[in-house]
Design an enzyme around this catalytic site. Structure first.
Site, PDB file in Angstrom:
ATOM      1  N   SER B 267       0.854  -1.179   0.000  1.00  0.00           N
ATOM      2  CA  SER B 267       0.000   0.000   0.000  1.00  0.00           C
ATOM      3  C   SER B 267       0.894   1.235   0.000  1.00  0.00           C
ATOM      4  O   SER B 267       2.038   1.190   0.445  1.00  0.00           O
ATOM      5  CB  SER B 267      -0.867  -0.049   1.258  1.00  0.00           C
ATOM      6  OG  SER B 267      -1.209   1.227   1.694  1.00  0.00           O
ATOM      7  N   ARG B 306     -27.018  -5.702 -44.146  1.00  0.00           N
ATOM      8  CA  ARG B 306     -25.918  -5.163 -43.322  1.00  0.00           C
ATOM      9  C   ARG B 306     -26.486  -4.095 -42.413  1.00  0.00           C
ATOM     10  O   ARG B 306     -27.271  -3.262 -42.847  1.00  0.00           O
ATOM     11  CB  ARG B 306     -24.789  -4.561 -44.174  1.00  0.00           C
ATOM     12  CG  ARG B 306     -23.608  -4.127 -43.282  1.00  0.00           C
ATOM     13  CD  ARG B 306     -22.303  -3.932 -44.041  1.00  0.00           C
ATOM     14  NE  ARG B 306     -22.304  -4.756 -45.218  1.00  0.00           N
ATOM     15  CZ  ARG B 306     -21.762  -4.411 -46.382  1.00  0.00           C
ATOM     16  NH1 ARG B 306     -21.124  -3.259 -46.480  1.00  0.00           N
ATOM     17  NH2 ARG B 306     -21.843  -5.220 -47.415  1.00  0.00           N
TER      18      ARG B 306
END
Lengths: 385, 385, 385, 385
Positions: B267, B306
């Site tokens: 940390s 499409r």
């Protein structure tokens, strides 16, 4: 999704919605308790006569759904009051043989699988009927020239038969995956409190209920649930594709197809309109599906031997997913079975393309030999498996 | 997901992220153009020498990714500038043989499948390594008693081996489904502008690229994409389950497992802390997956031959899905391969259960015979297929 | 979304994508460290000279993005290596004043808010330009009659001006909400390891960075993130509605509008086609948004004082959400600014309705008085606030 | 979510579920028809007496929910059969005044807003009660030291009061946003078939029903729906955060809090267990919410003057969203009002941190002065607005 739902006509068509009702769940849970006690009898953990008596008591009409639901809230599971009620039914003597060695999740998960099996049977049946209808359209319109459209612009000629063949293959491939997942994925859960119960009882229960006997209990390893959800979502997506095409082809300016079904689709105020009700209903159902699947997948993150929240979120989500996919399939079947094709308009709309200088549009038949070959492939593929 | 991503260490571990980069996509598209021209040569549509010259020009280092990306925006596809650039490369004479009979979606979809194949190979490899590690844990901790926990409450004893066996079976079942979908789902697209091209060219391209030859072109029938997405999501969900367990078991108050890997998880300000970095990274990746799958499924609703939008939304979504599932698998493998188990603490935590009056917790070994049988089933199942 | 993305032209238009790049994040994190050390100086926790030296060192070009990304993976946050590198830059003497009292989440969250502020500024600017363009269309086409369409069927006449006014009001209402959330929601995070730091430092940092000073640290209470996401998603949804309309109105069979922009939208193989590229790109971006928001919302379930996974999943998700909404807004603006309207075709298409017996369609002007009043309301509403 | 739902106890707590039932929807639609006819009377479009008679007939008990649902399926909206039935009720003479100038979406959308208003009133009320309970906890535990935890690891000391203050601020900020959206967002829809109706009728209806009069009809511009959904989702997310904390703090190994409520949380087979039923139920509801919001946002893409599918998908989704957020709020309120805090265990767990060398943990009070100041800020902020 129940009779009390004002929108049940849209969201709850076909058999799946009823198969996921509260009553259907309760019935399934009782069947699981019955199968469990019989399995215990086979394992000589319960006297045969006791098992028969208990199993006979597992009839849904003897139980009060609302009371169980209300009391279940105190335990975050309806199994606690259900077991209590069942024990009362069979009397103090036999009470100890009820729910023997099981945990509440065993009952709910196995019941969920039974519910899924029954509801998805309607889904598959409607999907197969839709496949048949799509095959018919592909066959019948093998030579029906129309404009192919990409990005919503006319592109080059194709045939309506080829379009329908695309629907057919999509429905077929999605249904194959769903059927497969029904076969291998729908398993009993019978692990006891922490999943360490010997598998023999699970195997008896599986055999009785027509479910798979899993390698291990899967209380917090939800592959089966996720895979079923994915298969349902894939089918719903194919149905949405078809319905989207129908809404577009039904536009007044295009008018190449029209939904059948007399009397349907009238407007409250516009007498001239004919709305594509079945396609709209497919889309209304199918659009609700992807979010439900995101929920199922997000809920795979389950803690230790039983989850605190993620599992309990599945119950309603999976019910809705089955019912909505089922309704989409039922509407989609109806849509395809009644679809009316306007060959003349298809040909007319091609003239626009010819006018734009697309040589193929003038005599499309000369350019579409492969379409027929492709349709044959689609018909052949969909007829196997 | 690229090197420019500050969070690439978390989201882009393993090989999948690089396999979905812009460069990887461009390379795949060029391979498709090369395979196409060779297929056309086999069909005698292109002279063999021309095909060889064109195929040889399809090398990613000759093309300018940024220019293609920028120009591609004018067409909503990078294929237009790519084909233009390739034609320039091969000269006016051969230009007409480039991209013969194909539509831009043929190239993008086939490239997408190549990208998916390569990226998912890393996913499967990491998943298989994770399976091996989980099997080792199941085997080694067959007799390591611990408290089973339901709804985050201590319930009854189980073994850590059985927990690991559950992870193993989940990973195995999800990987089987993913491998299967890689086998049958990843297909070429070679349908031409409206999907009516004869299938022979597609078959040559499929053979060359190691992809499936589909029944029909699937430009707007996206079962393959959806099924792959579902399989990836299921695997990501299993990885999340494992990581969730590790974060919970690593809590200081529980301390039954600990991530290995020296130096990791420090940390900035709390020297005493050791964060479960791998588990957190698995979760960071896996939590992003369900929403992506909802997008893929919602995008199945594609118009005509499409789609206008729904298809184009898939590109980035599928790239992210592959990269994130791949990173989750890579972190998950690392997590399992290095996981440290604290038998002593597991036993200590059981005393709490014994103190609460749970008789089984005092001598758990007497009650856990089935756990070992279940572990054997898991090991056997995961070693087949 | 970076330059390395082959699809960046579609997904990364406008300024938001660059404002969410890895480099932009790194720069924002350095600005936060600089603001923090200055705030500490004001609180007399750091000598003024030390603060000035440290702040001066916070320049992105001095840091190695790739190294920080790679090392960050070991900690599930890039802040650990960043602080280390910054400390090296300023020397041993001043190192202890760097990152004073902060936790890594303070830096990432405040940087995220800076990134969000900058990226969303582009979004709002493009949305406002789109509003201007929509207002112009509403004004100019106040009297342009067209067919209203419901369920994709011609219904009754309306005006194109009223349609554009609907777009205008939607864009306006969504932009108001987004602007509001930018004002109140974008807050610093400066709570220290467990959120218990006194608020004075946060207030200094907020003042310097132009962010809100929150009531409390919000490490695991993510209202601000969720509300911003919701506002972005609402705007993206309005843009999608407009783009959907444009794709439909641009169909060859309808042809009532056409995208402007010469040279755009060509096809690789069909010379006659003109694709609605901007609308397709809006849809490609906007369709990716709802799934991302589901992720942000699902990630609100965060543990204790800092989450293990759910927070880390936000970083990439929020970047994508900003970039995609920004791209949709930029494409949408472009779409509206260049949109070409075909009054003649609108009138022609109405004749179909008249032929179907809809009396209003013959002389639509007689029936559309209210449309003009409604347009005035829309213009007035959108000009305020 | 109805009485027929076996899981109604979990998913349908509080008033919101009943307020979104089929009957509640039907009632709301009838109120809209009544308000419409009265508005028409004010505009002298309908004789006052006719309006009074029609409005008096709009009583839910006179209508057959199931018949309307079934017949509604033929039109993809229940309004067609409802209007037909209402016309039958009032007789041929008055029939023409029923539903005057309205379109079916006007009725459904305005009813949806009424339903949302009523259901969300329960949500807000429960959220406010939860705020009160959280404020009490923050106040009472201002000095209750506990271990702060990051990434599920003990970090540094904090107070339980500060944790509760974080919950408080989150609930408050989310509720403010929800209340605001209820105020400005919930508007009538009264645009007629294509949204071109003059706004005066809408204004009368709005005044009568207590809803907002919108700038324009918003048939396909769904900002209001999306913004409401986002606000509900944000609240649900805060509730999930609280519930997640409670499940973690309730673990046997931590035992710092315990759910109150005698008799609750028993297990079917493990007598020693006490499950965190309220927290689990909050999570079960809240986890279902993000997917629903993705659906609402995806459905913003609506066509022309009325959508074909996307709108119809909203009905059930919004009902579920309201009911589930409402249930989460009701369970969350219950959870907070009954939560039991174990100061002694909190202190004990800190000793582990002290033993790990964290000096602050030995005498946490010396380091937590700012916590009390922060709590005061939270209490002050939550008491305004």
């Amino acid at each position: 999704m129940t009779l009390e739902d004002l929108f049940g006509g849209v969201y709850g068509r076909g058999g799946a919605a009823a198969a996921t009702s509260g009553r259907a769940w309760l019935q399934a849970m009782l069947e699981v308790e019955a199968a469990l006690v019989r399995a215990c009898a086979r394992e000589r953990l319960v006297p045969a006569q006791a098992a028969a008596t208990i199993a006979a008591a597992c009839r849904v009409e003897r139980f009060d759904l609302q009371a169980i639901s209300a009391e279940g809230a105190e335990h975050a599971t309806p199994v606690v009051p259900l077991v209590r009620a069942l024990r009362r039914q069979v009397g103090e003597e036999l009470a100890r043989y009820v729910h023997l060695g099981a945990t509440s999740q065993d009952i709910v998960d196995t019941a969920a699988m039974l519910v899924a099996k029954r509801a998805s049977e309607f889904v598959v049946a409607d999907a197969r009927a839709a496949i048949g209808a799509a095959a018919g359209l592909a066959q019948d319109h093998r030579g029906t020239a129309m404009s192919g459209r990409t990005l919503l612009q006319q592109a080059l000629p194709t045939t309506f038969g080829l379009r329908a063949a695309g629907w057919l293959v999509g429905l077929h491939e999605a249904t194959v995956r769903l059927a497969e997942e029904r076969e291998r994925g729908l398993a009993v859960q019978m692990g006891g409190p922490v999943g360490a119960r010997a598998p023999s009882v699970a195997e008896h229960v599986a055999a009785e209920l027509g479910l798979v006997a899993p390698t291990l209990p899967w209380h917090t390893v939800r592959v089966r649930v996720a895979a079923l959800a994915g298969a349902l979502g894939t089918l719903a997506g194919v149905l949405a594709k078809i319905a989207r095409d129908v809404t577009l082809l039904s536009q007044n300016e295009v008018e190449e197809v029209r939904e059948g079904g007399s009397g349907r689709g009238g407007s409250t105020v516009m007498a001239h309109k004919r709305n594509p009700v079945a396609a709209v209903s497919v889309l209304a159902c199918a659009r609700r599906v992807p979010g439900l699947i995101a929920t199922i997948l997000a809920c795979m993150e389950q803690e230790h031997e039983r989850a605190a929240g993620a599992w309990q979120a599945e119950w309603g989500t999976m019910s809705d997913l089955l019912a909505l996919t089922g309704s989409a399939a039922s509407w989609g079947r109806d849509l395809l079975e009644r679809l009316e094709i306007d060959r003349r308009r298809m040909r007319e709309n091609l003239t626009r393309l010819a006018a734009a200088g697309v040589a193929e549009a003038a005599e499309p038949e000369l350019h579409l030999g492969a379409a027929s070959e492709l349709i044959d492939r689609a018909l052949a593929a969909a007829s196997t498996a």
